[in-house]
Design an enzyme around this catalytic site. Structure first.
Site, PDB file in Angstrom:
ATOM      1  N   ASP A 120     -94.398 248.461   4.109  1.00  0.00           N
ATOM      2  CA  ASP A 120     -93.964 246.848   3.893  1.00  0.00           C
ATOM      3  C   ASP A 120     -94.562 246.358   2.578  1.00  0.00           C
ATOM      4  O   ASP A 120     -93.926 246.152   1.809  1.00  0.00           O
ATOM      5  CB  ASP A 120     -94.609 246.428   5.228  1.00  0.00           C
ATOM      6  CG  ASP A 120     -94.076 245.225   5.662  1.00  0.00           C
ATOM      7  OD1 ASP A 120     -93.014 244.871   5.022  1.00  0.00           O
ATOM      8  OD2 ASP A 120     -94.367 244.373   6.545  1.00  0.00           O
ATOM      9  N   ASP A 121     -95.904 246.073   2.626  1.00  0.00           N
ATOM     10  CA  ASP A 121     -96.438 245.331   1.424  1.00  0.00           C
ATOM     11  C   ASP A 121     -97.844 246.205   1.168  1.00  0.00           C
ATOM     12  O   ASP A 121     -98.934 245.477   1.525  1.00  0.00           O
ATOM     13  CB  ASP A 121     -96.833 244.132   1.673  1.00  0.00           C
ATOM     14  CG  ASP A 121     -95.427 243.252   1.883  1.00  0.00           C
ATOM     15  OD1 ASP A 121     -94.827 243.060   0.892  1.00  0.00           O
ATOM     16  OD2 ASP A 121     -95.237 242.935   3.031  1.00  0.00           O
ATOM     17  N   HIS A 175     -84.974 242.044   8.664  1.00  0.00           N
ATOM     18  CA  HIS A 175     -86.039 241.796   9.611  1.00  0.00           C
ATOM     19  C   HIS A 175     -85.965 241.185  11.108  1.00  0.00           C
ATOM     20  O   HIS A 175     -85.312 240.097  10.763  1.00  0.00           O
ATOM     21  CB  HIS A 175     -87.211 241.010   8.763  1.00  0.00           C
ATOM     22  CG  HIS A 175     -87.844 241.755   7.586  1.00  0.00           C
ATOM     23  ND1 HIS A 175     -87.165 242.270   6.544  1.00  0.00           N
ATOM     24  CD2 HIS A 175     -89.238 241.931   7.316  1.00  0.00           C
ATOM     25  CE1 HIS A 175     -88.028 242.804   5.736  1.00  0.00           C
ATOM     26  NE2 HIS A 175     -89.310 242.679   6.248  1.00  0.00           N
ATOM     27  N   GLU A 212     -90.344 241.113  14.519  1.00  0.00           N
ATOM     28  CA  GLU A 212     -91.796 241.159  14.073  1.00  0.00           C
ATOM     29  C   GLU A 212     -92.660 240.206  14.761  1.00  0.00           C
ATOM     30  O   GLU A 212     -93.167 240.455  15.642  1.00  0.00           O
ATOM     31  CB  GLU A 212     -91.928 241.209  12.496  1.00  0.00           C
ATOM     32  CG  GLU A 212     -93.147 241.371  11.766  1.00  0.00           C
ATOM     33  CD  GLU A 212     -93.080 240.831  10.443  1.00  0.00           C
ATOM     34  OE1 GLU A 212     -92.305 240.365   9.809  1.00  0.00           O
ATOM     35  OE2 GLU A 212     -94.246 241.309   9.720  1.00  0.00           O
ATOM     36  N   HIS A 252     -91.532 246.008   0.170  1.00  0.00           N
ATOM     37  CA  HIS A 252     -91.199 245.067  -0.622  1.00  0.00           C
ATOM     38  C   HIS A 252     -91.725 245.323  -2.004  1.00  0.00           C
ATOM     39  O   HIS A 252     -92.970 245.439  -2.004  1.00  0.00           O
ATOM     40  CB  HIS A 252     -91.732 243.666   0.040  1.00  0.00           C
ATOM     41  CG  HIS A 252     -91.121 243.473   1.089  1.00  0.00           C
ATOM     42  ND1 HIS A 252     -90.109 242.707   1.438  1.00  0.00           N
ATOM     43  CD2 HIS A 252     -91.511 243.977   2.612  1.00  0.00           C
ATOM     44  CE1 HIS A 252     -90.019 242.450   2.825  1.00  0.00           C
ATOM     45  NE2 HIS A 252     -90.670 243.431   3.563  1.00  0.00           N
ATOM     46  N   HIS A 284     -88.725 250.593   4.336  1.00  0.00           N
ATOM     47  CA  HIS A 284     -89.314 249.291   4.216  1.00  0.00           C
ATOM     48  C   HIS A 284     -90.416 249.171   3.240  1.00  0.00           C
ATOM     49  O   HIS A 284     -91.453 249.230   3.582  1.00  0.00           O
ATOM     50  CB  HIS A 284     -89.514 249.156   5.697  1.00  0.00           C
ATOM     51  CG  HIS A 284     -89.911 247.632   6.200  1.00  0.00           C
ATOM     52  ND1 HIS A 284     -89.897 247.243   7.217  1.00  0.00           N
ATOM     53  CD2 HIS A 284     -90.556 246.644   5.321  1.00  0.00           C
ATOM     54  CE1 HIS A 284     -89.929 245.848   7.476  1.00  0.00           C
ATOM     55  NE2 HIS A 284     -90.478 245.315   6.197  1.00  0.00           N
TER      56      HIS A 284
END
Ligand code: HPA
Ligand code: ZN
Length: 363
Positions: free
Chosen positions: A289-290, A208, A211, A30, A28
């Site tokens: 994630d980021d 997703h 969340e 991005h 996961h």
């Protein structure tokens, strides 16, 4: 005895070393969320784009978010500096270098083509830049990879279908489709047709869900989009029937602890439900994630969550094993990677099984 951890800081250091040394799959991530402020400035200069920040420190100071949308506004604005194939190559290469240092040996990477094609950047430019870096990364760092095309759920289902059609000439480079961006008010069910079409093309699916959105969105992702994994999924715990379903079908959850705290899904790591989900037997994985926005790459996430939730050694190894079990690797390769985890787990210097939780109220 010399070499044995004696203080809390020795234990922390040995645990961090143990976690970094475990082979991991990141599921996961991005790629646009790996744009570090330094690179944002360098690309802005190269491409003649002005940024609303004075310097790198001002960018970092701006990374305080109330919720998912307040993050997405900043994240999409940052993407404006990504213009040429070289930009996408350098972004991806920089991520892989960091991932290698964090013990990642397999990466399944999201990209958001609509963020770029809507600015007039050709699909080809984006996918070619990312994939050239992934191929070079596999040669250089032995990191195997899969690419996952995410549809932006705040845009229409028709726009997603157009994006899928643009992707079909690159079908051999793409393993799966996903669904990201603003969750609330944009249920998975709206994207049923495009996910069906993607499956007909032989693509796998993830989404997703859960969340910020309710457990119903996780049900829709499973029943209507036929996803293989749920990205985030932490709100599943509010629905016991759903938890039973995730357990029975061994549906992996790609959990992102530092992201969840930065975006206010949990007030702090000590209140994160990752350990609860893991101890209940769910196929939980840890991901970043980021990472440029949320303050840590995958091993950093594992270290932070292991400390805050007092994960023991077996639980940490289970997280690493889960990352490969949940991956889209072929079964034979998966088995090899799992035995690499088991081997690394026997080598680690960290022997203290009981780590006190970081929170002061523990006991
Ligand atoms: N959630 C939804 N969409 C996103 C995220 C996220 O955490 N990061 C980038 N796009
Ligand atoms: Zn995400």
């Amino acid at each position: 005895m010399t070499g044995e951890p004696v203080t809390d800081s020795d234990i922390r250091r040995d645990r961090a070393r143990f976690i970094h040394g475990l082979p991991k799959a990141e599921l996961h991530l991005h790629i646009e969320g790996t744009l570090e402020p330094e690179m944002m400035f360098a690309l802005a200069t190269r491409n003649g784009i002005s940024l609303p920040y004075a310097d790198v420190e001002a960018v970092r100071r701006a990374y305080v978010f109330d919720d998912l949308q307040s993050f997405l506004d900043v994240y999409y604005a940052g993407c404006a500096v990504l213009v040429t194939e070289r930009d996408f190559y350098e972004l991806t290469a920089a991520y892989l270098r960091r991932a290698a240092a964090q013990g990642v040996s397999h990466a399944e990477i999201f990209f958001d083509p609509q963020t770029h094609t809507d600015r007039g950047i050709p699909f080809d430019t984006v996918v070619t830049g990312i994939c050239r870096a992934l191929e070079d990364g596999q040669r250089r760092w032995s990191i195997t990879w899969r690419l996952i095309l995410c549809f932006l759920r705040h845009l229409s289902a028709d726009a997603a279908m157009t994006t899928l059609e643009q992707a079909l000439p690159f079908r051999n480079l793409i393993a799966a489709v996903g669904l990201d961006s603003s969750e609330l008010g944009h249920p998975p069910s709206a994207f049923e047709a495009v996910f069906r079409r993607a499956r007909e093309e032989g693509l796998l699916a993830v989404a997703h869900a859960g969340e910020e959105g309710p457990p119903e969105y996780i049900w829709e992702a499973l029943e209507q989009l036929h996803v293989r994994r749920i990205d985030h999924g932490v709100r599943c715990w509010e629905d016991r029937l759903l938890v039973d379903r995730l357990l029975a079908d061994r549906v992996p959850l790609t959990v992102c602890p530092l992201s969840n705290v930065k975006l206010g899904v949990f007030p702090d790591l000590a209140h994160h439900n990752l350990a609860t989900l893991l101890r209940h037997g769910l196929r939980v994985t840890v991901n970043s994630d980021d990472p440029a926005y949320f303050g840590g790459y995958v091993a950093d996430n594992m270290v932070a969550v292991a400390e805050a939730l007092a994960l023991d050694r077996g639980e940490i190894v289970q997280l690493a094993r889960n990352s490969f079990l949940a991956s889209f690797l072929d079964e034979a390769v998966k088995r090899e990677r799992l035995s690499e985890v088991d081997h690394a787990a026997t080598q680690g210097g960290w022997t203290a099984p009981q780590i006190p939780p970081a929170r002061s109220s523990a006991g």
